[in-house]
Scaffold this active site. Structure first.
Site, short mmCIF file in Angstrom:
data_model
loop_
_atom_site.label_atom_id
_atom_site.label_comp_id
_atom_site.label_asym_id
_atom_site.label_seq_id
_atom_site.Cartn_x
_atom_site.Cartn_y
_atom_site.Cartn_z
N SER A 69 -71.03 -39.14 4.71
CA SER A 69 -71.17 -37.70 4.47
C SER A 69 -72.48 -38.09 4.76
CB SER A 69 -71.26 -37.45 3.33
OG SER A 69 -71.64 -38.41 2.40
N ASP B 18 -79.34 -33.70 -3.67
CA ASP B 18 -78.90 -33.99 -4.59
C ASP B 18 -78.12 -34.13 -5.68
OD1 ASP B 18 -76.90 -35.70 -2.71
OD2 ASP B 18 -75.68 -33.12 -2.36
N HIS C 173 -77.32 -37.39 -1.74
CA HIS C 173 -77.20 -37.54 -0.49
C HIS C 173 -78.87 -37.93 -0.97
CE1 HIS C 173 -73.36 -36.83 -1.14
NE2 HIS C 173 -72.81 -36.61 0.32
#
Length: 392
Positions: A55, A359, A362
């Protein structure tokens, strides 16, 4: 209540539980929009750019196959640059976005958003949120719940590259020329191989033995790319997971001695990260020796992030919240992950550019910009991407 894993191994943790994304978006084209087929982009250096990972790199693959992409399909993800969710697990651009912008490619799609040879004219992004180096079957055999683990591991992503390569080149010689003139970013990958078990309450005794297997998987993928003709590969290590807000929240009952006084990060998680990175660097050295005509460059994400966390003000970040999530579920470090950033009750900061973590897992666009600079111009990749450019 979370408790610290029991084993004492000089090893370290992992990050990036990915379940992500949103309305997919390719990197916006530069202002000039008329390009001749013969025009060489990549700063006159590279014909294509291909990346693999999780991600931290995914620009839209996850949301193309997931039937439930999760909270990052909603605002405020993407708010800083795209002004809408795009499939990126951040408030804005990722490291690869800055690299693509610097190389000057007019388009660069996530693999699952491409359909034709023309779509992949300048390369593709194969990274998938929640991606691992090891395959999903291994975790299933170890009795982990694989519902949150994508089947698109690093090996599968390399298989996707082969399909794109077959579209781009009709002969073996053409395909090898494409590989030789392309830039490859292999990672960041590996953090989720540890992250998934930890978030299913496995201990360091379970996770530690996975590290050599993860490194072996990365090695096999690098060898596969080299055998296909790749000549320029950048391989990031994983960042200091002991500094990740959600892990600081999860292991909030740790003793004072578990924290590094210089950073406030958890020592044992950072030890795991260092162990992974040291094995990766040693493996890259072996590959360089075995393939003297290939440039394989280690990217030091660990020291880069540690330097930011250790001196936040000098890097433009707020010292008081250097280990806090900008958008999170409240609690210690704003990192209570029972409430996601997009859900009712979430606490959002007024200025993401002043935060390191977006968050809780990340990072913000502001951090990715610094990290991209470190790989493009140094000093966290030597030689940096832009320094050794040569025309093919």
């Amino acid at each position: 209540m979370a408790t610290k894993p029991l084993l004492v191994l000089p090893l370290l943790l992992v990050a990036a539980f990915l379940l992500a994304a949103a309305a997919s978006a390719s990197v916006p084209a530069p202002a000039t929009t008329s390009y001749s087929p013969a025009t060489r982009f990549g700063g006159g250096c590279y014909t294509h750019f291909f990346s693999f990972g999780d991600s931290l790199i995914d620009t839209g693959n996850f949301i193309h196959y997931s039937t439930a992409p999760g909270p990052v399909a909603r605002s405020p993800y993407g708010e800083t640059f795209f002004h809408r969710p795009t499939g990126r697990w951040s408030d804005g651009r990722l490291i690869v976005d800055f690299i693509v912008e610097r190389l000057g490619f007019p388009s660069w799609p996530p693999y699952l958003d491409g359909k034709s040879k023309e779509d992949f004219r300048y390369g593709a992004n194969f990274a998938v949120a929640s991606g691992t180096a090891l395959n999903q079957l291994l975790f299933k055999k170890k009795h982990l719940n694989v519902g949150g683990i994508t089947p698109y591991s690093l090996g599968v992503q390399v298989g996707w590259l082969k399909k794109v390569l077959a579209m781009l080149g009709s002969t073996e010689q053409e395909r090898r020329e494409i590989m030789a003139s392309s830039l490859f970013l292999v990672g960041e990958i590996g953090a989720n191989d540890y992250n998934h078990p930890f978030f299913q309450n496995r201990t360091l005794g379970f996770v530690g033995p996975l590290v050599p297997r993860v490194i072996r998987s990365i090695e096999l993928s690098l060898e596969a790319l080299i055998n296909l003709g790749a000549k320029t590969l950048y391989v990031p290590g994983i960042f200091p997971l002991g500094c990740v807000p959600r892990y600081l929240f999860l292991f909030r009952n740790s003793t004072a001695g578990d924290y590094d006084p210089a950073t406030g990060c958890l020592r044992w998680l950072n030890d795991l990260t260092v162990h992974h990175n040291n094995l990766l660097k040693a493996k890259i050295a072996e590959l360089r020796h075995a393939h003297p005509g290939v440039s394989i460059v280690y990217v030091d994400c660990y020291d880069e992030v540690i330097s930011i966390v250790s001196a936040p003000a000098s890097n433009g970040f707020a010292p008081a919240t250097a280990l806090d999530a900008c958008c999170g579920g409240g609690g210690l470090h704003n990192a209570n992950f029972t409430v996601h950033c997009t859900e009712p009750g979430a606490v959002q900061c007024p200025d993401p550019s002043r935060y390191v973590s977006w968050d809780g897992l990340h990072m913000t666009e502001a951090v990715y910009r610094i990290m991209a600079r470190g790989i493009l111009d140094g000093p966290f990749a030597m030689p940096p991407i832009m320094s050794g450019c040569k025309k093919y």
